[in-house]
Scaffold this active site. Structure first.
Site, PDB file in Angstrom:
ATOM      1  N   GLY A 126      -8.543   3.644  10.322  1.00 38.04           N
ATOM      2  CA  GLY A 126      -9.122   2.345   9.979  1.00 38.04           C
ATOM      3  C   GLY A 126      -9.022   1.974   8.522  1.00 38.04           C
ATOM      4  O   GLY A 126      -9.604   0.964   8.102  1.00 38.04           O
ATOM      5  N   THR A 127      -8.277   2.733   7.737  1.00 38.49           N
ATOM      6  CA  THR A 127      -8.180   2.457   6.297  1.00 38.49           C
ATOM      7  C   THR A 127      -7.634   1.065   6.027  1.00 38.49           C
ATOM      8  O   THR A 127      -8.172   0.315   5.194  1.00 38.49           O
ATOM      9  CB  THR A 127      -7.275   3.495   5.604  1.00 38.49           C
ATOM     10  N   GLY A 128      -6.555   0.691   6.711  1.00 36.27           N
ATOM     11  CA  GLY A 128      -5.938  -0.610   6.471  1.00 36.27           C
ATOM     12  C   GLY A 128      -6.826  -1.763   6.876  1.00 36.27           C
ATOM     13  O   GLY A 128      -6.934  -2.766   6.150  1.00 36.27           O
ATOM     14  N   THR A 149      -9.122   9.299   8.106  1.00 37.56           N
ATOM     15  CA  THR A 149      -8.672   8.076   7.436  1.00 37.56           C
ATOM     16  C   THR A 149      -8.368   6.949   8.427  1.00 37.56           C
ATOM     17  O   THR A 149      -7.728   5.964   8.071  1.00 37.56           O
ATOM     18  CB  THR A 149      -7.411   8.358   6.601  1.00 37.56           C
ATOM     19  N   LYS A 179       0.849  -1.190   0.000  1.00 34.82           N
ATOM     20  CA  LYS A 179       0.000   0.000   0.000  1.00 34.82           C
ATOM     21  C   LYS A 179       0.889   1.247   0.000  1.00 34.82           C
ATOM     22  O   LYS A 179       1.629   1.488   0.946  1.00 34.82           O
ATOM     23  CB  LYS A 179      -0.916  -0.020   1.222  1.00 34.82           C
TER      24      LYS A 179
END
Length: 263
Positions: free
Chosen positions: A206-208, A204, A173
């Site tokens: 908690g994106t992963g 953003t 990522k």
């Protein structure tokens, strides 16, 4: 039948990441979400104020309870905290026979450590080899392999370094690089570059977790890895664009953005 997807991760009391983000993502993508809690955190939009891992026997019992009765079509792992938990979960995954998406969580969005340094070798030698897809960000790549990425061209080198530990696919990522949000998905022979515009939105958190859960959800529906990752990236991009202002710091992505867009 609705596919069953299991998340093995930590609880985020603020609801933006971890188990809570995973279950929201699964609901949004039309699968049945189930959970094995590995740790409890005191966490909000400002950071992590405390973390307490669960005993290995509690994690193993939760996993067996769900898998032996209900069954799973995909599993996603997140915060595992210690070497003992990493090794126990890796053993459970190896005996399950379902696609496994490993998000090797090392540090929170706010810079708080979520993985003991002593657990890194267990992630490398036990967890990554049983992963269908590993989804490290650039900080986690550096933590696991020592490879530091400062440009898009270096994503290939990072991918090769992670693949050397044995996952079937790796999604590097590149969200921490400047410019568009560029990720590289590869199994060492084929490459898929996924690009999305960068949104000017600080929410953003908690994106992963959300991306890994979205990939697991799509795999559970029978999609190939490239198809699953592409669909998951589209969902996460929309969630980041919508954002969810929460508290006084970094809010989470909006897991329900498609519901709200259609209302």
């Amino acid at each position: 039948m609705i596919p069953n997807v299991l998340t093995v991760a930590g609880s985020d009391s603020g609801g933006g990441a971890g188990i809570q983000a995973d279950l929201k993502t699964m609901l949004a993508l039309g699968v049945h979400g189930m959970s094995v809690v590995t740790a409890v955190t005191a966490q909000n939009s400002l950071g992590v104020q405390g973390a307490w891992e669960l005993p290995v026997e509690a994690v193993r019992a939760q996993y067996r309870s769900v898998v032996d009765d209900i069954g799973v079509q995909a599993v996603k792992t997140g915060m595992l905290a210690s070497a003992e938990l990493v090794e126990a979960v890796a053993e459970l995954l190896a005996g399950t026979g379902a696609p496994a998406v490993v998000d090797p969580v090392g540090v929170s969005k706010h810079g708080d450590s979520l993985l003991a340094a002593s657990a890194l070798d267990s992630v490398r030698t036990k967890l990554l080899p049983v992963a269908t897809v590993a989804t490290p960000n650039l900080d986690e790549v550096a933590q696991l392999t020592g490879v530091r990425v400062e440009s898009e061209e270096q994503l290939r080198r990072a991918a090769a370094a992670v693949l050397a530990y044995g996952p079937r696919w790796v999604l590097i990522k590149g969200g921490h690089l400047p410019g568009d949000a560029v990720d590289l998905l590869t199994d060492g022979s084929e490459e898929h570059w996924l690009r999305a515009p960068r949104h000017d939105n600080r929410h953003t958190h908690g994106t992963g977790c959300t991306l890994a859960s979205a990939i697991a959800s799509q795999l559970a529906k029978g999609r190939s890895v490239p198809e699953a990752v592409t669909a998951a990236k589209e969902y996460v991009t929309g969630a980041v664009a919508a954002g969810f202002a929460l508290g006084g710091g970094i809010g989470p992505v909006d897991h329900g953005w498609r519901f709200r867009a259609g209302s």
